[in-house]
Motif scaffolding. Structure first.
Motif, short mmCIF file in Angstrom:
data_model
loop_
_atom_site.label_atom_id
_atom_site.label_comp_id
_atom_site.label_asym_id
_atom_site.label_seq_id
_atom_site.Cartn_x
_atom_site.Cartn_y
_atom_site.Cartn_z
N SER A 18 2.10 49.31 -9.85
CA SER A 18 0.82 49.92 -10.18
C SER A 18 0.20 50.66 -8.99
O SER A 18 -0.86 51.24 -9.11
CB SER A 18 -0.17 48.84 -10.65
OG SER A 18 0.29 48.22 -11.82
N HIS A 37 9.67 41.47 -13.67
CA HIS A 37 8.23 41.31 -13.53
C HIS A 37 7.90 39.92 -12.98
O HIS A 37 8.42 38.91 -13.46
CB HIS A 37 7.54 41.48 -14.89
CG HIS A 37 6.09 41.14 -14.89
ND1 HIS A 37 5.15 41.86 -14.19
CD2 HIS A 37 5.40 40.13 -15.49
CE1 HIS A 37 3.96 41.33 -14.37
NE2 HIS A 37 4.08 40.27 -15.14
N ASN A 40 1.35 37.02 -12.26
CA ASN A 40 0.32 36.53 -11.33
C ASN A 40 -0.33 35.32 -11.98
O ASN A 40 -1.34 35.42 -12.65
CB ASN A 40 -0.71 37.64 -11.09
CG ASN A 40 -1.76 37.23 -10.07
OD1 ASN A 40 -1.49 36.46 -9.16
ND2 ASN A 40 -2.97 37.75 -10.22
N ASN A 74 -10.95 38.43 -11.95
CA ASN A 74 -9.96 39.29 -12.60
C ASN A 74 -10.36 39.59 -14.05
O ASN A 74 -10.22 40.72 -14.53
CB ASN A 74 -8.58 38.65 -12.56
CG ASN A 74 -7.98 38.67 -11.16
OD1 ASN A 74 -8.44 39.40 -10.28
ND2 ASN A 74 -6.96 37.87 -10.95
N HIS A 78 -11.26 43.31 -15.63
CA HIS A 78 -10.54 43.90 -16.75
C HIS A 78 -11.46 44.26 -17.91
O HIS A 78 -11.16 45.16 -18.70
CB HIS A 78 -9.45 42.94 -17.24
CG HIS A 78 -8.43 42.61 -16.19
ND1 HIS A 78 -8.10 43.48 -15.17
CD2 HIS A 78 -7.68 41.50 -15.99
CE1 HIS A 78 -7.19 42.92 -14.40
NE2 HIS A 78 -6.92 41.72 -14.87
N GLY A 86 -6.34 51.59 -15.44
CA GLY A 86 -5.79 50.25 -15.29
C GLY A 86 -6.33 49.53 -14.07
O GLY A 86 -6.59 50.13 -13.03
N THR A 87 -6.50 48.22 -14.20
CA THR A 87 -7.04 47.42 -13.10
C THR A 87 -6.03 46.40 -12.58
O THR A 87 -6.37 45.62 -11.69
CB THR A 87 -8.31 46.68 -13.55
OG1 THR A 87 -8.00 45.88 -14.70
CG2 THR A 87 -9.41 47.65 -13.90
N GLU A 88 -4.82 46.42 -13.11
CA GLU A 88 -3.84 45.40 -12.70
C GLU A 88 -3.58 45.43 -11.21
O GLU A 88 -3.45 44.39 -10.56
CB GLU A 88 -2.53 45.60 -13.47
CG GLU A 88 -2.38 44.68 -14.65
CD GLU A 88 -0.98 44.67 -15.20
OE1 GLU A 88 -0.36 43.60 -15.20
OE2 GLU A 88 -0.52 45.73 -15.64
N ASP A 89 -3.49 46.64 -10.63
CA ASP A 89 -3.17 46.74 -9.21
C ASP A 89 -4.34 46.32 -8.33
O ASP A 89 -4.19 46.16 -7.13
CB ASP A 89 -2.72 48.16 -8.85
CG ASP A 89 -3.80 49.19 -9.10
OD1 ASP A 89 -4.49 49.06 -10.12
OD2 ASP A 89 -3.95 50.12 -8.30
N SER A 91 -6.25 43.54 -9.18
CA SER A 91 -6.49 42.12 -9.43
C SER A 91 -6.24 41.28 -8.18
O SER A 91 -5.42 41.63 -7.33
CB SER A 91 -5.58 41.62 -10.56
OG SER A 91 -5.84 42.30 -11.76
#
Length: 204
Positions: A18, A37, A40, A74, A78, A86-89, A91
Motif C-alpha cells: 500500500s 499476505h 495485522n 484503526n 477506516h 485507502g487507509t490500510e497503509d 494503520s
C-alpha cells in the motif's frame, strides 16, 4: 536478458503493497514473485506469547492496553472521512510501538501521537484529538503532563469511551473464562471422588 533459477536458493523479502511511493515497483514485483499476505492481528489463537504480552501492555500511565488503543484507532481511521482513499497503509501495526515506547510517556507521545497528528489523521484531526487549536506541541504536552489517564485528556470522548468499553468487555470475558475453567476442574475432581475406581493407582 536471460536468467537462471536455482532450486537451492530462496529469497524472502517484505514490502508494503500500500506504500504510495513504491506502488509501481510493487506492481512489477507482484507479477514476478509469489506474494503472501501477512495480516495485522492483535487477537486470535495464532498469536505467539511475545505478541500476546505486547498487545496486552498498558500505555504509559493509562488503563488502556496497546492492543485496544491500536484497534480502536484503526477502526476510527477506516470509518472516518479523512479525505483520502485507502487507509490500510496508515494503520497502526502490532509492533508500530515497541515495548520501550509503551513504557515511556514521552516516547509514546512523540512517536505514536505525532504520527497520528502528522499523517494518519492529518486531514481529520478533530475526529481523534480533543483540542486541535493549539497544535501538536500542546497535545504532546497535555499527554505528558496529564493527571490521571492521559488518553482521556487528549482524545475525543467518543474514542476514549470506546476504548474503556472494550477493556471492560475483555476483562469480563477473561473472568468468565477463568470461572468456567475453575468449574470444569471442580467437576473433574468431584467425579473422581464419587467414583474411587477412577483414581490413579497408588492413591488408594
Amino acid at each position: 536478458m536471460s536468467h537462471q533459477t536455482s532450486p537451492n536458493l530462496t529469497i524472502v523479502a517484505t514490502m508494503n503493497t500500500s506504500d504510495q511511493n513504491v506502488f509501481t515497483m510493487d506492481t512489477a514485483f507482484q507479477r514476478r514473485w509469489q506474494m503472501k499476505h501477512i495480516p495485522n492481528r492483535f487477537t486470535g489463537e495464532s498469536l505467539d506469547e511475545k505478541t500476546i504480552n505486547h498487545v496486552a501492555k498498558h500505555l504509559p500511565n493509562s488503563e488502556i492496553s496497546w492492543g485496544v488503543f491500536a484497534q480502536t484507532i484503526n477502526k476510527k481511521m477506516h470509518t472516518a472521512n479523512l479525505g483520502f482513499g485507502g487507509t490500510e497503509d496508515k494503520s497502526l501495526g502490532v509492533y508500530f510501538a515497541t515495548d520501550n515506547d509503551l513504557d515511556d510517556a514521552e516516547r509514546f507521545a512523540e512517536k505514536v501521537l505525532k504520527y497520528l497528528w502528522d499523517d494518519a489523521f492529518k486531514l481529520g484531526r478533530k475526529e481523534l484529538f480533543n483540542d486541535c487549536s493549539q497544535g501538536l506541541s500542546a497535545v504532546i504536552e497535555a499527554y505528558e503532563d496529564a493527571k490521571g489517564d492521559p488518553l482521556k485528556k487528549v482524545l475525543v470522548p467518543e474514542v476514549y469511551n470506546e476504548m474503556q468499553k472494550k477493556m471492560a468487555e475483555m476483562a469480563a470475558e477473561q473472568a468468565q473464562t477463568a470461572e468456567e475453567k475453575t468449574s470444569e476442574e471442580e467437576a473433574a475432581e468431584s467425579a473422581v471422588e464419587d467414583n474411587p475406581a477412577q483414581k490413579p493407582a497408588g492413591e488408594e
